[in-house]
Enzyme design. Structure first.
Site, mmCIF file in Angstrom:
data_model
loop_
_atom_site.group_PDB
_atom_site.id
_atom_site.type_symbol
_atom_site.label_atom_id
_atom_site.label_comp_id
_atom_site.label_asym_id
_atom_site.label_seq_id
_atom_site.Cartn_x
_atom_site.Cartn_y
_atom_site.Cartn_z
ATOM 1 N N CYS A 241 0.789 -1.245 0.000
ATOM 2 C CA CYS A 241 0.000 0.000 0.000
ATOM 3 C C CYS A 241 0.813 1.282 0.000
ATOM 4 C CB CYS A 241 -1.009 -0.005 1.139
ATOM 5 S SG CYS A 241 -0.300 -0.064 2.786
ATOM 6 N N ASP B 83 -7.216 5.860 -3.687
ATOM 7 C CA ASP B 83 -6.470 4.721 -3.181
ATOM 8 C C ASP B 83 -6.030 3.828 -4.330
ATOM 9 O OD1 ASP B 83 -5.385 2.606 -1.897
ATOM 10 O OD2 ASP B 83 -7.058 2.273 -0.528
ATOM 11 N N HIS C 148 -3.108 1.364 6.745
ATOM 12 C CA HIS C 148 -3.290 1.339 5.305
ATOM 13 C C HIS C 148 -2.945 2.745 4.816
ATOM 14 C CE1 HIS C 148 -4.478 0.386 1.375
ATOM 15 N NE2 HIS C 148 -5.610 1.070 1.380
#
Ligand SMILES: *[C@@H]1O[C@H](CO)[C@@H](O)[C@H](O)[C@H]1NC(C)=O
Ligand SMILES: *[C@@H]1O[C@H](CO)[C@@H](O)[C@H](O)[C@H]1NC(C)=O
Ligand SMILES: *[C@@H]1O[C@H](CO)[C@@H](O)[C@H](O)[C@H]1NC(C)=O
Length: 740
Positions: free
Chosen positions: A330, A411, A388
């Site tokens: 991530c 994202d 995250h």
């Protein structure tokens, strides 16, 4: 008679539209005619005659177009792109090009100019006017009549604040009274303009533009909220080839491949651009930049933890002909996206959400299962990642209305498909806070990531022994790097209506955080357990924590206490137990007992690195068989490399400077490894040093030299890969390079 001959000759020259090469020849003939002419007739002075000749015979002809790079880059705040071959400018502001003429001078009375600006096959053509006119909605071009240099006239080309981002070509054509035409062409790269109030990415403060658009380094926050790790990252916008790769990313996108015209037209809109980029950073569904891998086995590529900046990744992607770079997780996806957005001129920052829920069935509920001795079980499809990382981009949302302007979540990590593609956002942060799950894009998904409840369940042979609910764990801290400082800034209040701060006691206690959980567990009596770390754990020191056991009733009790520690990766269920302790204690009526515990360095040393520890205590009332659970997840702060720069206050571009990187071994055994030092704008590429066996407690120092190539605040970063431990130690130092 001579005049007549000359006149006919002149007509012939003009009508036959002679080429430049023939001009020289023509001139010599004209010169001799003039000698003859002068003898006969002294009416013209030499000067008047020359002007007459220029206007009658010499065409207006362009040698080339000067892109006036240094002036334009400075005005458009793109100076740091000066190593790029192209002229890089921002929309919503004019830039100047000057025409280098050959032959005669420009005559504003009789000559006219037109400009054609081309993006792929789209183009706009416009006359060059003699009044200054810039528009926020369409392209214009003008000449400033004041101070006009007729030998080398300057044209201002003014792209509107709504122009599409991309790599443009332009063509200037001049038309003379006699219908002569000459042409010259050039290229420029057009980016968004956060300095321009009419631009949809306008961000009002200079320090924010510096941090979110121009800054080429930053910090990524990882670990756990209570023991945050700041990982240095080099965004590398200005490294060779990065700008071109970011523009290529738009060209390679499926949107562009499917319909170039539509893609170019849509590129005026940051909502569209950011969504395309979010999909292109991961390689699912397209020829995106990074392949994700969370398997623990990264032999076919680079371990996601080893990347230190975006340029290595972007360069590898370009060099391989746009095949995905292995591997990302991530924070790598987010950091590379941040580079691309900053290059395109869209303000962007990397954001970490601690305890991020991944709610696969959309019920805003995450379930966790524990054994009766406190071992976390791998049973649930839903998961909580310890952290995250995504990005936020700043833009107005004309599609949603004014109140949704500002930061938007995007994202790039492939988690769920959105509109059939692995991308996420832009989701307005304000919509997440106000639970406007009807708004575009992906608001419900992000809402769950920061708001889901956690249900913790103790199981024995499939039977539920205890059940508790935690409403505060998920999204417990959302943060980014502070503007202008190397530390974190909390954004939690932007995402959530934050409740008044709770007491300092660990909110992880299952029974203390919510009284109703006891009743839901079917217990009428009260026992409570609290788990708290004495301080943030540091590598090389024991992890000290206390288990506090409370008897809430007026009877004496015998309790079994099980404490269990498991290692885990940030997005995985824990692996096997590496440390545990069990005991029986006796509590008098209403008594509370504190049991100090510690895990020694030798017991947890395998966990160092990026792994985390899941610690759980299960308390069992031996009389009632009632169970209560408390859990805590934490990371062990790894030691840091210390970087010292000599003569820190007088760093100059183009001069050689020295720095020292030092490391002290906090482990109970020898270590060895490879030290890598990098710094965009300070060092070209990376330098590596081998570090041989370093005894426990020993210190090693490595001197390095660097020659800055840019001014401003730059990051020098070092990482030490400990080969016998498979873990990396990092350090960074911000270096201010003065203007020479
Ligand atoms: C992850 O990497 C390993 C080896 O490098 C490979 O075998 C595995 O297939 C990869 N997983 C994915 C999902 O690409
Ligand atoms: C957890 O279970 C899933 C299947 O339910 C499996 O794919 C995964 O590897 C397991 N993880 C661990 C850490 O055991
Ligand atoms: C380090 O990683 C490699 C490959 O992933 C593995 O073979 C090796 O055993 C690891 N070493 C240690 C000390 O964990």
């Amino acid at each position: 008679m001579c005049t007549l001959v000359l006149f006919f000759f002149a007509r012939f020259v003009v009508l036959s539209n002679i080429s430049h090469l023939n001009l020289a020849f023509m001139f010599s003939i004209i010169f001799f005619s003039w000698i003859f002419y002068c003898r006969v007739d002294y009416l013209f002075s030499l000067w008047q005659f020359l002007i007459f000749l220029f206007h009658s015979f010499a065409g207006l002809s362009f040698k080339n177009v000067n892109l006036e790079k240094s002036e334009n880059l400075e005005k458009h705040r793109t100076e740091d792109f000066s190593t790029s071959k192209s002229l890089v400018v921002r929309r919503g502001a004019p830039f100047r090009v000057s025409l280098q003429l050959e032959g005669r001078a420009f005559n504003p009375k009789t000559d006219s100019l037109r400009i054609k600006v081309m993006l792929g096959r789209l183009y706009v053509a416009m006359p060059v006017t003699f009044v200054k006119h810039a528009s926020s909605t369409h392209w214009t071009a003008y000449i400033e009549p004041k101070g006009l240099n007729l030998q080398s006239p300057s044209i201002y080309i003014s792209p509107p604040a709504t122009a599409s981002v991309g790599s443009y070509r332009f063509q200037v054509s001049a038309f003379t009274q006699n219908n002569q035409k000459t042409r010259a062409s050039g290229r420029f790269i057009l980016l968004c303009n956060p300095w321009c109030p009419e631009d949809t990415v306008h961000i009002p403060f200079e320090d924010q533009r510096e941090e979110y658009v121009q800054k080429d380094s930053g910090l990524l926050f990882m670990g756990t909220a209570k023991n945050m790790v700041s990982r240095p990252w080099s965004f590398d916008q200005y490294e060779p080839g990065v700008l071109e790769t970011c523009l290529n990313l738009l060209q390679v996108s499926p949107q562009h491949q499917q319909n170039r015209r539509m893609d170019y037209l849509n590129r005026r809109n940051p909502v569209y651009i950011s969504r395309v980029v979010s999909a292109m950073i991961n390689s699912e569904d397209d020829r995106g930049v990074l392949k994700g891998n969370w398997s623990g086995d990264y032999k076919q590529g680079v371990h996601p933890s080893l990347w230190t900046g975006s340029s290595d990744i972007l360069r590898q992607w370009t060099q391989s002909g746009f095949s995905p770079v292995k591997y990302g997780q991530c924070w790598v996806f987010a950091a590379v996206m941040c580079t691309v957005m900053r290059v395109l001129g869209i303000p962007c920052r990397v954001v970490t959400n601690f305890n991020s829920a991944h709610d696969t069935n959309g019920n805003l509920l995450i379930e966790e299962f524990y054994s009766e001795t406190g071992k976390k079980l791998n049973r649930s499809k839903d998961s909580i990642w310890n952290f995250h990382v995504w990005v936020e981009c700043w833009m107005t949302r004309r599609d949603l209305g004014k109140e949704m302007d500002g930061w938007q979540v995007l994202d790039p990590t492939p988690q769920e498909r959105s509109g059939g593609v692995f991308c996420c956002g832009p989701a307005p942060v304000k919509a997440i806070k106000d639970r406007r799950i009807d708004l575009f894009y992906d608001v419900p998904f992000v809402y769950a990531e920061v708001n889901a409840d956690v249900h913790s369940i103790v199981l024995s042979e499939g039977r539920v022994l205890s059940y508790s609910k935690d409403t505060e764990r998920v999204g417990s801290l959302i943060c980014t790097k502070a503007v202008g400082y190397p530390r974190h800034q909390s954004l939690t209040g932007d995402y959530k209506h934050v409740k008044s701060p709770t007491s300092t006691i660990s909110s992880r206690s299952s029974t203390m955080s919510d009284g109703s959980t006891l009743r839901r567990a079917g217990s009428s009596k009260g026992v409570a357990v609290l788990l708290s770390l004495d301080k943030a754990p540091v590598a090389g020191e024991p992890v000290r924590f206390t288990v506090k056991v409370i008897n809430k009733q007026n009877v004496a009790k015998m309790m079994k206490v099980h404490v269990n520690a498991q290692a885990k990766e940030y997005n995985h269920s824990p692996s096997d137990t590496f440390w545990e302790t069990h005991g029986v204690i006796q509590l008098a009526p209403m008594e509370a007992k504190v049991i100090p515990q510690q895990i020694l360095p030798a017991q947890y040393e395998d966990v160092v690195g990026d792994d985390l520890i899941n610690l759980a205590v299960v308390l069992q009332d031996m009389a009632s068989q009632e169970r209560v659970l408390a859990t805590e997840e934490f990371n062990i702060a790894s030691p840091e490399l210390v970087i010292e720069v000599a003569k820190e206050s007088s760093i100059m571009p183009g001069k050689e400077h020295t720095a020292t990187v030092s490391f002290t071994n906090p482990f109970s055994h020898q270590v060895s490894g490879v030290l890598t030092v990098a710094g965009a704008g300070l060092l070209q590429g990376k330098v590596h040093f081998r570090m041989s066996q370093l005894r426990p407690g020993g210190t090693v120092q490595q001197g390095i030299t660097f020659t800055p190539s840019m001014v401003g605040t730059k990051m020098l970063q070092a990482s030490l890969l400990l080969t016998n431990m498979n873990s990396t130690i990092r350090g960074f130092k911000m270096v201010f390079v003065n203007r020479a």
